[in-house]
Design a protein around this motif. Structure first.
Motif, PDB file in Angstrom:
ATOM      1  N   VAL A 212       0.863  -1.187   0.000  1.00  0.00           N
ATOM      2  CA  VAL A 212       0.000   0.000   0.000  1.00  0.00           C
ATOM      3  C   VAL A 212       0.892   1.226   0.000  1.00  0.00           C
ATOM      4  CG1 VAL A 212      -1.895   1.202   1.135  1.00  0.00           C
ATOM      5  CG2 VAL A 212      -1.717  -1.282   1.342  1.00  0.00           C
ATOM      6  N   THR A 213       0.691   2.114  -0.934  1.00  0.00           N
ATOM      7  CA  THR A 213       1.511   3.310  -1.024  1.00  0.00           C
ATOM      8  C   THR A 213       0.639   4.515  -1.364  1.00  0.00           C
ATOM      9  OG1 THR A 213       3.521   4.243  -2.035  1.00  0.00           O
ATOM     10  CG2 THR A 213       2.037   2.999  -3.482  1.00  0.00           C
ATOM     11  N   GLY A 214       1.268   5.686  -1.428  1.00  0.00           N
ATOM     12  CA  GLY A 214       0.514   6.907  -1.731  1.00  0.00           C
ATOM     13  C   GLY A 214       0.097   7.636  -0.470  1.00  0.00           C
ATOM     14  N   ARG A 215      -1.098   8.214  -0.497  1.00  0.00           N
ATOM     15  CA  ARG A 215      -1.557   9.071   0.597  1.00  0.00           C
ATOM     16  C   ARG A 215      -2.199   8.239   1.724  1.00  0.00           C
ATOM     17  NH1 ARG A 215      -0.823  14.013   0.388  1.00  0.00           N
ATOM     18  NH2 ARG A 215      -2.504  14.525   1.864  1.00  0.00           N
ATOM     19  N   VAL A 216      -1.342   7.453   2.358  1.00  0.00           N
ATOM     20  CA  VAL A 216      -1.713   6.731   3.576  1.00  0.00           C
ATOM     21  C   VAL A 216      -0.690   7.097   4.640  1.00  0.00           C
ATOM     22  CG1 VAL A 216      -2.900   4.813   2.449  1.00  0.00           C
ATOM     23  CG2 VAL A 216      -0.425   4.695   2.783  1.00  0.00           C
ATOM     24  N   GLY A 220       3.772   1.087   2.654  1.00  0.00           N
ATOM     25  CA  GLY A 220       4.733  -0.011   2.613  1.00  0.00           C
ATOM     26  C   GLY A 220       4.041  -1.356   2.550  1.00  0.00           C
ATOM     27  N   SER A 221       4.811  -2.410   2.771  1.00  0.00           N
ATOM     28  CA  SER A 221       4.278  -3.768   2.743  1.00  0.00           C
ATOM     29  C   SER A 221       3.393  -4.000   3.962  1.00  0.00           C
ATOM     30  CB  SER A 221       5.433  -4.775   2.730  1.00  0.00           C
ATOM     31  OG  SER A 221       4.949  -6.094   2.750  1.00  0.00           O
ATOM     32  N   ILE A 234      -5.824  -0.759   3.535  1.00  0.00           N
ATOM     33  CA  ILE A 234      -5.607   0.680   3.732  1.00  0.00           C
ATOM     34  C   ILE A 234      -5.688   1.015   5.221  1.00  0.00           C
ATOM     35  CG2 ILE A 234      -6.583   2.972   3.276  1.00  0.00           C
ATOM     36  CD1 ILE A 234      -7.319   1.967   0.488  1.00  0.00           C
ATOM     37  N   ASP A 235      -6.591   0.364   5.941  1.00  0.00           N
ATOM     38  CA  ASP A 235      -6.666   0.562   7.397  1.00  0.00           C
ATOM     39  C   ASP A 235      -5.372   0.094   8.068  1.00  0.00           C
ATOM     40  OD1 ASP A 235      -9.187   1.643   7.294  1.00  0.00           O
ATOM     41  OD2 ASP A 235     -10.215  -0.241   7.731  1.00  0.00           O
ATOM     42  N   MET A 236      -4.826  -1.036   7.612  1.00  0.00           N
ATOM     43  CA  MET A 236      -3.572  -1.539   8.182  1.00  0.00           C
ATOM     44  C   MET A 236      -2.409  -0.597   7.902  1.00  0.00           C
ATOM     45  SD  MET A 236      -4.034  -4.356   9.861  1.00  0.00           S
ATOM     46  CE  MET A 236      -2.379  -5.055   9.927  1.00  0.00           C
ATOM     47  N   ALA A 237      -2.529   0.181   6.827  1.00  0.00           N
ATOM     48  CA  ALA A 237      -1.497   1.169   6.490  1.00  0.00           C
ATOM     49  C   ALA A 237      -1.725   2.487   7.209  1.00  0.00           C
ATOM     50  CB  ALA A 237      -1.458   1.379   4.982  1.00  0.00           C
ATOM     51  N   LEU A 283      -1.156  -4.651  -5.330  1.00  0.00           N
ATOM     52  CA  LEU A 283      -0.616  -3.304  -5.136  1.00  0.00           C
ATOM     53  C   LEU A 283      -1.773  -2.306  -5.055  1.00  0.00           C
ATOM     54  CD1 LEU A 283       1.709  -1.188  -5.117  1.00  0.00           C
ATOM     55  CD2 LEU A 283       1.638  -1.243  -7.606  1.00  0.00           C
ATOM     56  N   ILE A 284      -1.735  -1.453  -4.018  1.00  0.00           N
ATOM     57  CA  ILE A 284      -2.788  -0.452  -3.808  1.00  0.00           C
ATOM     58  C   ILE A 284      -2.131   0.916  -3.715  1.00  0.00           C
ATOM     59  CG2 ILE A 284      -4.652   0.322  -2.277  1.00  0.00           C
ATOM     60  CD1 ILE A 284      -4.693  -2.657  -1.247  1.00  0.00           C
TER      61      ILE A 284
END
Length: 320
Positions: A212-216, A220-221, A234-237, A283-284
């Motif tokens: 998960v990357t970007g605006r979080v 990362g992994s 996304i919640d985990m990120a 990939l998110i």
């Protein structure tokens, strides 16, 4: 193989089947044995040794199994050829282990019992990453080479793995052999309950990794449950930041194609198109919108000039 030729004359041989499918024995020398069953080999050797021994007593004991190759196709996470151990040995009493195959031999003469068990359809599917939510476990097809004494050719059977996962019917979990083809058919509707049963039975891994990357808040992994959906990752990120754009979801399919979707972030409709179930390696990307992009540009420009211009003044200058 340990081949007993005559107990009375104390003649036996320890041999390895070579890459050409042959073994070397006293007197009869090179013999092609690939594809034979133990009984077929004993019969062949009995007839061959009648020329040299009046009453041969042929008995063949398999002391070590070579690896086997099987092809797993259809609705599994990672279809393809799998190389499996020909057999596994465990020391001690393993009869209570649910994961052991029903095919088991014990060496009673040893102080420690040695249990030998063989790879099964369950093991092959597990080595292929497990099932998907669209796997039709009532219709798993096994295609196998028949014995030479039966005329060779192919034999086919169909297994019902739902009975194995839900009722523990291990009779459906048959031993696999070299060159077996295992086909898992696809169902029309997803079945998340069956996926949960597969995780509980250890057919599927309990956890997977996605990126998960970007605006979080913590890109990362991410290690998530096998039944997680996009919003869970996304919640985990750490969750998405307040100002964000659309979500890009990317998956590399087993056939080489790419599943790429532009989605609006939602926690509803779990398992549906806009909030899909995840697979290992997904990939998110939580993207920018026009406002976040402008803010980042302003941040880059205002950092060197803090104390000279206010951010408000620069925004006003740009807008004017």
């Amino acid at each position: 193989l340990n081949i007993i030729i005559s107990r009375e004359l104390d003649i036996n041989a320890n041999v390895i089947i070579d890459g050409e499918g042959t073994i070397y024995l006293p007197k009869i020398e090179r013999v092609y044995v690939s594809g034979l069953t133990v009984n077929e080999l004993n019969k062949l050797l009995h007839e061959a040794y009648l020329e040299f021994i009046k009453l041969p007593e042929i008995a063949t004991i398999i002391t070590k199994y070579r690896p086997i190759r099987v092809f797993v196709d259809g609705e599994v996470v990672k279809p393809g050829i799998r190389i499996m151990p020909g057999s596994l040995g465990l020391f001690g009493n393993n009869k209570g282990n649910k994961n052991l195959n029903i095919f088991m031999e014990e060496n009673e003469s040893s102080s420690d019992k040695i249990s030998v068990f063989f790879p099964t359809v369950f093991d092959a599917i597990r080595a292929s990453g497990g099932i998907t939510q669209y796997s039709n476990l009532k219709n798993i097809q096994i295609i196998r080479k028949d014995n030479i004494s039966n005329g060779s050719g192919k034999i086919t059977t169909t297994l019902n793995f739902e009975d194995l996962l839900r009722l523990g019917k291990n009779s459906q979990n048959i031993r696999i052999y070299d060159s077996d083809i295992i086909k898992v058919k696809k169902s029309d509707e997803p079945n998340t309950n069956l996926l949960t049963s597969a995780i509980l039975s250890n057919l599927n891994p309990r956890f997977i990794k996605v990126f998960v990357t970007g605006r979080v808040n913590r890109p990362g992994s991410q290690t998530v449950s096998r039944v997680s959906v996009l919003s869970d990752a996304i919640d985990m990120a750490g969750g998405a930041k307040i100002m964000r754009g659309p979500v890009t979801f990317i998956r590399f399919e087993s056939d080489g194609s790419i599943d790429k979707r532009k989605l609006k972030l939602t926690k509803n409709n779990r398992g549906k198109y806009n909030n899909p179930n995840l697979r290992d390696g997904d990939l998110i990307l939580v993207g920018n919108n026009i406002l976040t992009s402008t803010n980042e540009v302003i941040q880059e420009f205002t950092s060197p000039f803090i104390g000279i211009f206010s951010t408000y003044g620069l925004i006003k200058a740009i807008s004017d």
